[in-house]
Design a protein around this motif. Structure first.
Motif, PDB file in Angstrom:
ATOM      1  N   TYR A 190       9.373  22.017 -26.285  1.00 38.31           N
ATOM      2  CA  TYR A 190       8.617  22.384 -26.518  1.00 38.31           C
ATOM      3  C   TYR A 190       7.655  20.763 -26.529  1.00 38.31           C
ATOM      4  O   TYR A 190       8.201  19.988 -27.720  1.00 38.31           O
ATOM      5  CB  TYR A 190       8.823  23.050 -27.831  1.00 38.31           C
ATOM      6  N   GLN A 191       7.167  20.357 -25.887  1.00 40.90           N
ATOM      7  CA  GLN A 191       6.253  19.661 -26.654  1.00 40.90           C
ATOM      8  C   GLN A 191       5.287  20.583 -27.512  1.00 40.90           C
ATOM      9  O   GLN A 191       4.046  20.340 -27.872  1.00 40.90           O
ATOM     10  CB  GLN A 191       5.011  19.423 -25.267  1.00 40.90           C
ATOM     11  N   THR A 192       5.448  18.826 -28.631  1.00 42.28           N
ATOM     12  CA  THR A 192       5.158  18.897 -29.724  1.00 42.28           C
ATOM     13  C   THR A 192       4.204  18.479 -30.285  1.00 42.28           C
ATOM     14  O   THR A 192       4.031  17.207 -29.239  1.00 42.28           O
ATOM     15  CB  THR A 192       5.923  19.058 -31.639  1.00 42.28           C
ATOM     16  N   VAL A 193       3.611  18.332 -31.672  1.00 43.50           N
ATOM     17  CA  VAL A 193       2.470  17.136 -31.786  1.00 43.50           C
ATOM     18  C   VAL A 193       3.502  15.771 -31.936  1.00 43.50           C
ATOM     19  O   VAL A 193       3.382  14.647 -31.885  1.00 43.50           O
ATOM     20  CB  VAL A 193       1.752  16.842 -32.697  1.00 43.50           C
ATOM     21  N   HIS A 194       4.631  15.438 -32.351  1.00 48.28           N
ATOM     22  CA  HIS A 194       5.352  15.283 -32.637  1.00 48.28           C
ATOM     23  C   HIS A 194       6.596  14.446 -31.359  1.00 48.28           C
ATOM     24  O   HIS A 194       7.594  13.106 -31.115  1.00 48.28           O
ATOM     25  CB  HIS A 194       6.564  15.482 -33.758  1.00 48.28           C
ATOM     26  N   GLY A 195       6.314  15.248 -29.943  1.00 45.37           N
ATOM     27  CA  GLY A 195       7.153  15.147 -29.281  1.00 45.37           C
ATOM     28  C   GLY A 195       7.932  15.490 -28.684  1.00 45.37           C
ATOM     29  O   GLY A 195       7.580  16.655 -29.310  1.00 45.37           O
ATOM     30  N   PRO A 196       8.977  15.717 -27.991  1.00 40.37           N
ATOM     31  CA  PRO A 196       9.816  16.848 -27.525  1.00 40.37           C
ATOM     32  C   PRO A 196      10.741  17.782 -28.118  1.00 40.37           C
ATOM     33  O   PRO A 196      11.036  16.428 -28.967  1.00 40.37           O
ATOM     34  CB  PRO A 196      10.307  16.598 -26.303  1.00 40.37           C
ATOM     35  N   TRP A 197      10.473  18.844 -28.967  1.00 41.18           N
ATOM     36  CA  TRP A 197      11.730  18.905 -29.350  1.00 41.18           C
ATOM     37  C   TRP A 197      12.182  20.596 -28.530  1.00 41.18           C
ATOM     38  O   TRP A 197      11.803  21.062 -27.994  1.00 41.18           O
ATOM     39  CB  TRP A 197      11.286  19.884 -30.948  1.00 41.18           C
ATOM     40  N   TYR A 198      14.204  20.264 -28.402  1.00 40.96           N
ATOM     41  CA  TYR A 198      14.440  21.144 -27.746  1.00 40.96           C
ATOM     42  C   TYR A 198      15.170  22.448 -29.494  1.00 40.96           C
ATOM     43  O   TYR A 198      15.543  21.957 -29.734  1.00 40.96           O
ATOM     44  CB  TYR A 198      16.132  20.727 -27.133  1.00 40.96           C
ATOM     45  N   TYR A 199      15.256  22.983 -28.324  1.00 46.37           N
ATOM     46  CA  TYR A 199      16.076  24.653 -29.267  1.00 46.37           C
ATOM     47  C   TYR A 199      17.265  24.641 -27.589  1.00 46.37           C
ATOM     48  O   TYR A 199      16.625  25.011 -27.074  1.00 46.37           O
ATOM     49  CB  TYR A 199      15.316  25.572 -29.516  1.00 46.37           C
ATOM     50  N   PHE A 200      18.251  25.363 -28.257  1.00 48.28           N
ATOM     51  CA  PHE A 200      19.245  25.576 -27.463  1.00 48.28           C
ATOM     52  C   PHE A 200      20.434  26.441 -28.212  1.00 48.28           C
ATOM     53  O   PHE A 200      20.161  26.411 -29.418  1.00 48.28           O
ATOM     54  CB  PHE A 200      20.349  24.734 -26.507  1.00 48.28           C
ATOM     55  N   THR A 201      21.058  27.203 -27.551  1.00 48.67           N
ATOM     56  CA  THR A 201      22.127  28.017 -27.889  1.00 48.67           C
ATOM     57  C   THR A 201      23.605  27.744 -27.469  1.00 48.67           C
ATOM     58  O   THR A 201      23.746  27.291 -26.311  1.00 48.67           O
ATOM     59  CB  THR A 201      22.550  29.733 -27.559  1.00 48.67           C
ATOM     60  N   LEU A 258      21.907  36.112 -34.132  1.00 48.97           N
ATOM     61  CA  LEU A 258      21.125  35.201 -34.167  1.00 48.97           C
ATOM     62  C   LEU A 258      19.585  35.926 -33.610  1.00 48.97           C
ATOM     63  O   LEU A 258      19.378  36.692 -33.400  1.00 48.97           O
ATOM     64  CB  LEU A 258      21.361  34.550 -33.117  1.00 48.97           C
ATOM     65  N   ILE A 259      18.916  34.753 -34.314  1.00 48.70           N
ATOM     66  CA  ILE A 259      17.974  34.570 -33.905  1.00 48.70           C
ATOM     67  C   ILE A 259      16.942  34.039 -32.285  1.00 48.70           C
ATOM     68  O   ILE A 259      17.897  32.574 -32.758  1.00 48.70           O
ATOM     69  CB  ILE A 259      17.339  34.296 -35.469  1.00 48.70           C
ATOM     70  N   THR A 260      16.391  33.969 -31.762  1.00 48.77           N
ATOM     71  CA  THR A 260      16.043  33.112 -30.579  1.00 48.77           C
ATOM     72  C   THR A 260      14.423  33.571 -30.068  1.00 48.77           C
ATOM     73  O   THR A 260      14.336  34.199 -30.719  1.00 48.77           O
ATOM     74  CB  THR A 260      17.145  33.114 -29.467  1.00 48.77           C
ATOM     75  N   THR A 261      14.395  32.909 -28.609  1.00 49.67           N
ATOM     76  CA  THR A 261      13.327  32.843 -28.094  1.00 49.67           C
ATOM     77  C   THR A 261      13.462  34.912 -27.801  1.00 49.67           C
ATOM     78  O   THR A 261      14.695  34.722 -26.939  1.00 49.67           O
ATOM     79  CB  THR A 261      12.908  31.801 -27.813  1.00 49.67           C
ATOM     80  N   MET A 299      14.092  38.532 -32.546  1.00 52.34           N
ATOM     81  CA  MET A 299      13.117  37.806 -31.411  1.00 52.34           C
ATOM     82  C   MET A 299      11.340  37.532 -32.437  1.00 52.34           C
ATOM     83  O   MET A 299      11.420  39.257 -32.620  1.00 52.34           O
ATOM     84  CB  MET A 299      13.620  37.092 -30.604  1.00 52.34           C
ATOM     85  N   GLY A 300      10.867  36.787 -31.913  1.00 53.46           N
ATOM     86  CA  GLY A 300       9.350  37.591 -32.580  1.00 53.46           C
ATOM     87  C   GLY A 300       8.306  36.442 -32.673  1.00 53.46           C
ATOM     88  O   GLY A 300       9.212  35.067 -33.078  1.00 53.46           O
ATOM     89  N   LYS A 301       7.733  36.102 -32.521  1.00 50.01           N
ATOM     90  CA  LYS A 301       6.465  35.242 -32.391  1.00 50.01           C
ATOM     91  C   LYS A 301       6.856  34.354 -34.261  1.00 50.01           C
ATOM     92  O   LYS A 301       7.399  34.763 -35.246  1.00 50.01           O
ATOM     93  CB  LYS A 301       5.078  35.587 -32.349  1.00 50.01           C
ATOM     94  N   SER A 302       6.879  33.160 -34.044  1.00 52.74           N
ATOM     95  CA  SER A 302       6.406  32.447 -35.116  1.00 52.74           C
ATOM     96  C   SER A 302       5.786  33.399 -36.891  1.00 52.74           C
ATOM     97  O   SER A 302       4.424  33.976 -36.736  1.00 52.74           O
ATOM     98  CB  SER A 302       6.462  30.970 -35.769  1.00 52.74           C
ATOM     99  N   ALA A 303       6.146  32.810 -37.667  1.00 49.53           N
ATOM    100  CA  ALA A 303       6.007  33.510 -39.081  1.00 49.53           C
ATOM    101  C   ALA A 303       5.527  35.391 -38.983  1.00 49.53           C
ATOM    102  O   ALA A 303       4.163  36.037 -39.878  1.00 49.53           O
ATOM    103  CB  ALA A 303       4.041  32.551 -39.047  1.00 49.53           C
ATOM    104  N   THR A 304       7.027  35.853 -38.293  1.00 55.12           N
ATOM    105  CA  THR A 304       6.797  37.150 -38.404  1.00 55.12           C
ATOM    106  C   THR A 304       7.632  37.894 -39.113  1.00 55.12           C
ATOM    107  O   THR A 304       8.067  38.985 -39.450  1.00 55.12           O
ATOM    108  CB  THR A 304       7.125  37.771 -36.836  1.00 55.12           C
TER     109      THR A 304
END
Length: 195
Positions: free
Chosen positions: A73-84, A99-102, A8-13
């Motif tokens: 996540y509320q994105t500029v394109h609307g809600p996006w979901y991420y899940f396991t 795996l990669i997650t938050t 895990m980690g912030k985006s672009a790490t």
């Protein structure tokens, strides 16, 4: 009993690049593919980075009780979901997984599988380096969206705040300023935690 290594980690790490090299170097480490409702990006493959599904498919899995953790996540394109999902990919009696997650995802996986079975691997990069990497990646997209890049960057500040990191008890952080050095550190951690 096997272990579940959670990157895990912030985006672009550099999570994805490190992850790919780790699974190459540890071929017996089973990959867990998580799910998202966001559109597939240039260079991604269904079933490799994610299972790309519709919101309807997500709701069907929720109704069937197959979701371990889910984030919206509320994105500029609307809600996006991420899940396991508890979809049969992970059976710790049969080996080790990765795996990669938050951070939130890690906490829910730890609750689901047990603290002794889940090994956190937190990756960090200086914010200025991260934003440069993120801009480069965004420029390569079919339809670049700087607003979404900025939203992700700011959301990461909240999702991976120092307060939240302290609450989870994650003490070991891997600096990814030098890819080879970061990879070596992570692979040593994996070796130490495997049975």
């Amino acid at each position: 009993m096997g272990k579940l290594f959670v990157i895990m980690g912030k985006s672009a790490t550099g999570k994805d690049s490190l992850y790919q090299k780790i699974v190459e170097d540890f071929p017996d480490l089973k990959e867990v593919v998580t799910y998202t409702t966001r559109p597939i990006r240039a260079g991604e493959t269904y079933g490799k980075e994610y299972f790309f599904v519709t919101e309807e498919e997500l709701h069907e899995m929720q109704e069937a009780g197959k979701i371990i953790e889910c984030r919206q996540y509320q994105t500029v394109h609307g809600p996006w979901y991420y899940f396991t999902a508890n979809d049969g990919q992970i059976d710790l009696s049969k080996g080790d997984y990765i795996l990669i997650t938050t951070l939130e995802g890690y906490c829910k996986l730890e609750t689901f599988f047990g603290i002794r079975q889940v090994v956190p691997i937190y990756i960090e990069v200086d914010d200025f380096e991260r934003i440069q990497r993120a801009l480069k990646r965004e420029k390569e997209q079919k339809t670049p969206c700087v607003a979404e890049l900025c939203r992700r960057f700011l959301a990461d500040e909240e999702d991976f705040s120092e307060e939240k990191l302290e609450e989870t008890g994650i003490e070991i952080r891997v600096q990814n300023n030098d890819f080879r050095e970061a990879l070596g550190h992570i692979e040593d951690m994996i070796e130490e935690n495997r049975e």
